[in-house]
Design a protein around this motif. Structure first.
Motif, short mmCIF file in Angstrom:
data_model
loop_
_atom_site.label_atom_id
_atom_site.label_comp_id
_atom_site.label_asym_id
_atom_site.label_seq_id
_atom_site.Cartn_x
_atom_site.Cartn_y
_atom_site.Cartn_z
N PRO A 135 50.64 38.30 46.28
CA PRO A 135 49.61 38.86 46.39
C PRO A 135 49.13 40.13 47.06
N ARG A 136 48.45 41.03 46.43
CA ARG A 136 48.49 42.06 46.79
C ARG A 136 47.97 42.24 47.33
N ALA A 137 47.49 43.76 48.42
CA ALA A 137 45.93 43.83 49.31
C ALA A 137 45.54 43.60 48.62
N PRO A 138 44.06 42.98 49.30
CA PRO A 138 42.60 42.77 48.72
C PRO A 138 42.05 44.05 47.90
N LEU A 139 41.77 44.57 47.09
CA LEU A 139 40.20 45.33 47.13
C LEU A 139 39.10 45.39 47.56
N PRO A 140 38.84 46.98 48.03
CA PRO A 140 37.83 46.94 48.36
C PRO A 140 36.47 45.26 48.47
N ARG A 141 35.48 45.35 49.07
CA ARG A 141 34.42 44.06 48.35
C ARG A 141 35.32 42.62 48.10
N ARG A 142 36.72 42.50 48.03
CA ARG A 142 37.01 41.42 47.86
C ARG A 142 36.40 41.20 46.57
N PRO A 143 36.66 41.72 45.30
CA PRO A 143 36.36 40.99 43.49
C PRO A 143 36.70 39.67 43.76
N PHE A 144 36.17 38.80 42.70
CA PHE A 144 36.83 37.55 41.86
C PHE A 144 36.61 37.52 40.83
N LEU A 145 36.55 36.62 40.07
CA LEU A 145 36.13 35.49 38.40
C LEU A 145 36.04 33.82 38.83
N ILE A 146 35.26 34.11 37.83
CA ILE A 146 34.51 32.53 37.61
C ILE A 146 35.04 32.41 36.40
N VAL A 147 36.25 31.51 36.44
CA VAL A 147 36.71 31.43 34.29
C VAL A 147 36.07 29.85 33.92
N ASP A 148 35.19 30.49 33.16
CA ASP A 148 35.08 29.37 31.90
C ASP A 148 34.20 27.79 33.50
N GLY A 149 33.49 28.03 34.42
CA GLY A 149 33.14 27.48 35.42
C GLY A 149 34.50 26.82 35.97
N ARG A 150 35.79 26.47 36.04
CA ARG A 150 36.52 25.99 35.87
C ARG A 150 37.46 26.25 37.52
N ARG A 151 37.61 27.11 37.33
CA ARG A 151 38.39 28.29 38.05
C ARG A 151 38.22 29.45 39.14
N GLN A 152 38.61 30.30 39.59
CA GLN A 152 38.15 31.40 40.75
C GLN A 152 40.07 31.99 40.66
N VAL A 153 39.61 33.33 40.27
CA VAL A 153 40.88 34.04 39.79
C VAL A 153 40.14 35.47 41.15
N ALA A 154 41.47 35.48 42.39
CA ALA A 154 41.00 36.66 42.90
C ALA A 154 41.62 37.79 41.96
N LEU A 155 40.79 39.06 41.88
CA LEU A 155 40.86 40.14 41.61
C LEU A 155 41.51 40.84 42.59
N ASP A 156 42.80 41.18 42.58
CA ASP A 156 43.79 41.59 43.69
C ASP A 156 44.77 42.55 43.21
N ARG A 157 44.40 43.56 42.37
CA ARG A 157 45.66 44.55 41.93
C ARG A 157 44.43 45.77 40.95
N GLU A 158 44.59 46.89 40.85
CA GLU A 158 43.77 47.89 40.14
C GLU A 158 44.07 47.73 38.66
N ARG A 159 43.97 47.15 37.55
CA ARG A 159 43.80 46.50 36.35
C ARG A 159 44.74 45.25 35.87
N VAL A 160 43.72 44.64 35.04
CA VAL A 160 43.44 42.78 35.50
C VAL A 160 43.30 43.07 33.97
N ARG A 161 44.77 42.15 33.17
CA ARG A 161 44.58 42.49 32.09
C ARG A 161 44.01 40.39 31.38
N ILE A 162 43.22 40.35 30.74
CA ILE A 162 42.75 38.52 29.79
C ILE A 162 42.53 38.90 28.82
N GLY A 163 43.33 38.05 28.72
CA GLY A 163 43.13 37.29 26.84
C GLY A 163 44.30 35.57 26.71
#
Length: 253
Positions: A135-163
């Motif tokens: 894991p990289r150093a977290p971005l300010p505000r420590r953002p994350f995604l909850i994916v379809d109500g089943r898992r949590q993903v830390a957003l620790d990079r400046e570009r996040v590709r989803i698909g």
């Protein structure tokens, strides 16, 4: 039957009185109680034992000019509203698996004196997404995604590709999601993520509205062809009463 109706009326009065104290007369307590009740009734789930589980995350949108003085007068406003939501849950007879979390957001789109409530049940202990690299150093505000109500993903990079493609940073194995559906791009000048649809077949919606590109705020709900992602920021969750830490088929691209 008359006694039961009297008890329900008393409970309702107590809930509205608590809301009136929290909202200091800036919003009508009865309308807020109705909005919380409707959100709970719309968003409950049923567990394996057939029990009705109340939603445990609430996003409340108010007009910015209503919210700013309320938060100034009571910095613990989210906690007070979470306690009211818990009263409504008990009054409705739902089971609660954790204390509700309330996130407040001011918007210019919400009319003055109005309130829009969105609720979701999210498992209290979401599994973290597996990481393929340190894991990289977290971005300010420590953002994350909850994916379809089943898992949590830390957003620790400046570009996040989803698909759906396996080379995505966040892989969603659902045919409604395009192989390369969405990118989240951190903007230093805004101190926010921007969600950008990358030519998906099913399209992307933000809080119900179709978008091509839009900035994100805590509590926003993205829909990728019908698959929901909830964008959050850890600081918003940690200020509430919850005790747990930070929930048509498309063709291939």
């Amino acid at each position: 039957m008359a006694d039961m109706r009297g008890l329900e009326a008393l409970n309702r009065q107590l809930i509205e009185a608590a809301l009136a104290r929290a909202l200091r007369g800036r919003l009508p307590a009865n309308a807020v109680a109705d909005a919380l009740t409707a959100a709970i009734d719309d968003a409950f789930t049923v567990n394996a034992d057939g029990e009705r589980l109340a939603p445990n995350h609430f996003w409340l949108n108010l007009n910015t000019q209503d919210l700013v003085p309320l938060e100034y007068e009571d910095p613990a406003l989210a906690d007070a509203l979470a306690a009211c939501a818990q009263q409504v849950i008990a009054h409705r007879g739902f089971r609660a698996d954790m204390a509700p979390r309330v996130m407040l957001r001011g918007t210019d789109e919400t009319p003055r004196g109005a309130l829009h409530v969105t609720a979701r049940w999210i498992p209290p202990d979401l599994p973290a997404s597996a990481q393929n690299e340190p894991p990289r150093a977290p971005l300010p505000r420590r953002p994350f995604l909850i994916v379809d109500g089943r898992r949590q993903v830390a957003l620790d990079r400046e570009r996040v590709r989803i698909g759906r493609s396996r080379d995505s940073d966040v892989v969603i194995d659902d045919r409604r999601v395009s192989r390369h559906h969405l990118e989240l791009r951190w903007q230093d000048e805004l101190a926010r993520f921007v969600a950008a649809d990358t030519g998906s077949s099913g399209g992307t919606r933000l809080n119900g509205h179709a978008i091509q590109q839009c900035t994100l705020e805590a509590g926003d709900i993205l829909s990728l062809g019908g698959v929901e992602l909830i964008y959050g920021e850890e600081f918003a969750l940690s200020s509430t009463t919850g005790s747990h830490p930070a929930a048509d088929t498309t063709a291939d691209q």
